[in-house]
Design an enzyme around this catalytic site. Sequence first.
Site, PDB file in Angstrom:
ATOM      1  N   ASP A 101       0.839  -1.196   0.000  1.00  0.00           N
ATOM      2  CA  ASP A 101       0.000   0.000   0.000  1.00  0.00           C
ATOM      3  C   ASP A 101       0.882   1.258   0.000  1.00  0.00           C
ATOM      4  O   ASP A 101       1.885   1.307   0.715  1.00  0.00           O
ATOM      5  CB  ASP A 101      -0.856  -0.038   1.282  1.00  0.00           C
ATOM      6  CG  ASP A 101      -1.949   0.995   1.285  1.00  0.00           C
ATOM      7  OD1 ASP A 101      -2.786   0.965   0.371  1.00  0.00           O
ATOM      8  OD2 ASP A 101      -1.984   1.835   2.205  1.00  0.00           O
ATOM      9  N   GLU A 144      14.990 -14.227   0.494  1.00  0.00           N
ATOM     10  CA  GLU A 144      15.368 -15.381   1.321  1.00  0.00           C
ATOM     11  C   GLU A 144      14.381 -16.526   1.140  1.00  0.00           C
ATOM     12  O   GLU A 144      14.607 -17.638   1.581  1.00  0.00           O
ATOM     13  CB  GLU A 144      15.378 -14.991   2.802  1.00  0.00           C
ATOM     14  CG  GLU A 144      16.519 -14.090   3.181  1.00  0.00           C
ATOM     15  CD  GLU A 144      16.419 -13.726   4.652  1.00  0.00           C
ATOM     16  OE1 GLU A 144      15.927 -14.534   5.469  1.00  0.00           O
ATOM     17  OE2 GLU A 144      16.808 -12.590   4.977  1.00  0.00           O
TER      18      GLU A 144
HETATM   19  C1  NOJ Z   1      -4.448   2.848  -0.919  1.00  0.00           C
HETATM   20  C2  NOJ Z   1      -5.573   1.889  -0.708  1.00  0.00           C
HETATM   21  O1  NOJ Z   1      -5.822   1.198  -1.917  1.00  0.00           O
HETATM   22  C3  NOJ Z   1      -6.752   2.709  -0.250  1.00  0.00           C
HETATM   23  O2  NOJ Z   1      -7.936   1.972  -0.248  1.00  0.00           O
HETATM   24  C4  NOJ Z   1      -6.430   3.270   1.118  1.00  0.00           C
HETATM   25  O3  NOJ Z   1      -7.478   4.120   1.524  1.00  0.00           O
HETATM   26  C5  NOJ Z   1      -5.137   4.080   1.085  1.00  0.00           C
HETATM   27  N1  NOJ Z   1      -4.091   3.426   0.358  1.00  0.00           N
HETATM   28  C6  NOJ Z   1      -4.631   4.336   2.478  1.00  0.00           C
HETATM   29  O4  NOJ Z   1      -4.143   3.161   3.043  1.00  0.00           O
END
Ligand code: NOJ
Length: 537
Positions: free
Chosen positions: A214, A266
């Site tokens: 993310d 790893e």
């Molecule tokens: C990207 C994620 O896909 C989204 O759904 C989220 O709100 C934001 N990052 C924050 O984590």
Amino acid sequence: MRRAAGTTGGDNGDHDWWRDAVVYQIYVRSFADSSGDGVGDLDGIRGRLGYLELLGVDAIWLTPFFRSPMADHGYDVADPRDVDPLFGDLNAFDGLVAEAHERGMRVVVDLVPNHTSDAHEWFVAARNAAPGSPERDRYILRDGTGPDGAAPPNNWTSIFGGNAWTRLDDGQWYLHLFSPEQPDLNWENPEVWADLERTLRCWLDRGVDGFRIDVAHGMAKPPGLPDMVEPIEPQHGLLPDDVEDRRFDAEGVHDIHRMIRKVLDEYVGRLAVGEIWVTSDVAFGRYVRPDELHQGFNFRLAAADFDAADLRRAIDHSLAAVGDTGASPTWTLSNHDVVREVTRYGGGELGVRRARAMTLVALALPGSVYVYNGAELGLPQVELPDDALQDPVWERSGHTERGRDGARVPVPWEGAEPPYGFSMTAATWLPMPSDWADLTVAAQLEDPDSMLSLYRRALELRREHAAPDDAALEWHGAPEGCLAFHRDAGSLVCALNTSPVAVPLPPGDVLLASGPLPDDERVLPPETAAWLSPASA
Ligand code: NOJ
């Protein structure tokens, strides 16, 4: 393409399985609910693995199912190494992974390293500790500016709208690029690195085949946290190349990806794919250098209009972005953060026709394709009533942005009315439309002309006509408003017509078309794509 996964992760000789994989994104809340509380869960997914096998995907990507107060539906993680009771427990997770592997599908899980939940024990401790304490140093806390420090430390805005800083009772401010319930971690603190490594190993040892990272362009922040040059709208998506966003893409982020990669190396056959919203191809390419991530999501195709020239530009950019890094490109038409493609392309029958055509384009391109749950059913974005909206974007934007809930409505499985087999209760976490009876999996499996049947056939043909995963894309000459390409001598030809008139079909036998082709004429109608056999092409 699709090969059997081992029972303990990807150690079956196919070490870079992701290079041309079709990965199915499961928004866990919305896929299948086994417990009857109206929210999807891990056992629900397990119960539907047969469907995914039938669909023919190589891997599943699960959105966050970790302990969370769900302020951003799981992207606010309170414990990254445990399952939230809403979704099940670690046993349910292990069972799901084992069964997915038995059925030949890999499992990718989300990793959220940019921020935690404000309910994470670290943030609770930081809140209660004094300014300058080691507890506070795990997050980004600063004194304010202006008289009494009453103004935020800089002018950064949150992606969800409003200010990116929230003030604590003692006067210090903490940074949150998303909601205030998602404080940003301080990646200059070694404890933060050690904790991510622990999380990686925890899931790798449980047999996951990879991570979707993310905000992979976030985490590290520029020294001194300089002001943004100009305000950037919330939920901006891809910025034009000449706009600098100082909140993201700081140089230090690459060291973090090198650490992640080292840990993954790893193990055998484990993927790291980053969510990378950066503007330039050069910046994108840096994330997929040989010692960083294996892949990055490139959102240019999803951001392009249904217009041959725009699409070709998006494809060329995405290919150029991986360039000579050796990484394989990725393609996606939608995910849980963007408007579903049927609606984006115009909605109704037109939107469906175009989404069908774009499905054939995406699945013919070199690299891997990420399919968001429900895309294979042609689900549209749902217009939800105000009181059903849950995305923090709705509140944070002062009710000016409706947010992403419309793309997250639960998947309809069978039956004539809500909850269409998704749950035992009709009180699903987001209400399901009353006119989705024809869009259910059961209805579409029976119908050879459905979106689902198109996906199934396309995935089958994609396997049969696989080109080497490093095969270059070659463009063919095509009439105005059209594009055509193939990957190498062995692979099929894909032709798309985005113009308002029918155009001659390229040579070759038609293997699959996204819409009806006339019997008496060799033409490709408007808003249609076709795959043609390479042998006679
Ligand atoms: C990207 C994620 O896909 C989204 O759904 C989220 O709100 C934001 N990052 C924050 O984590």
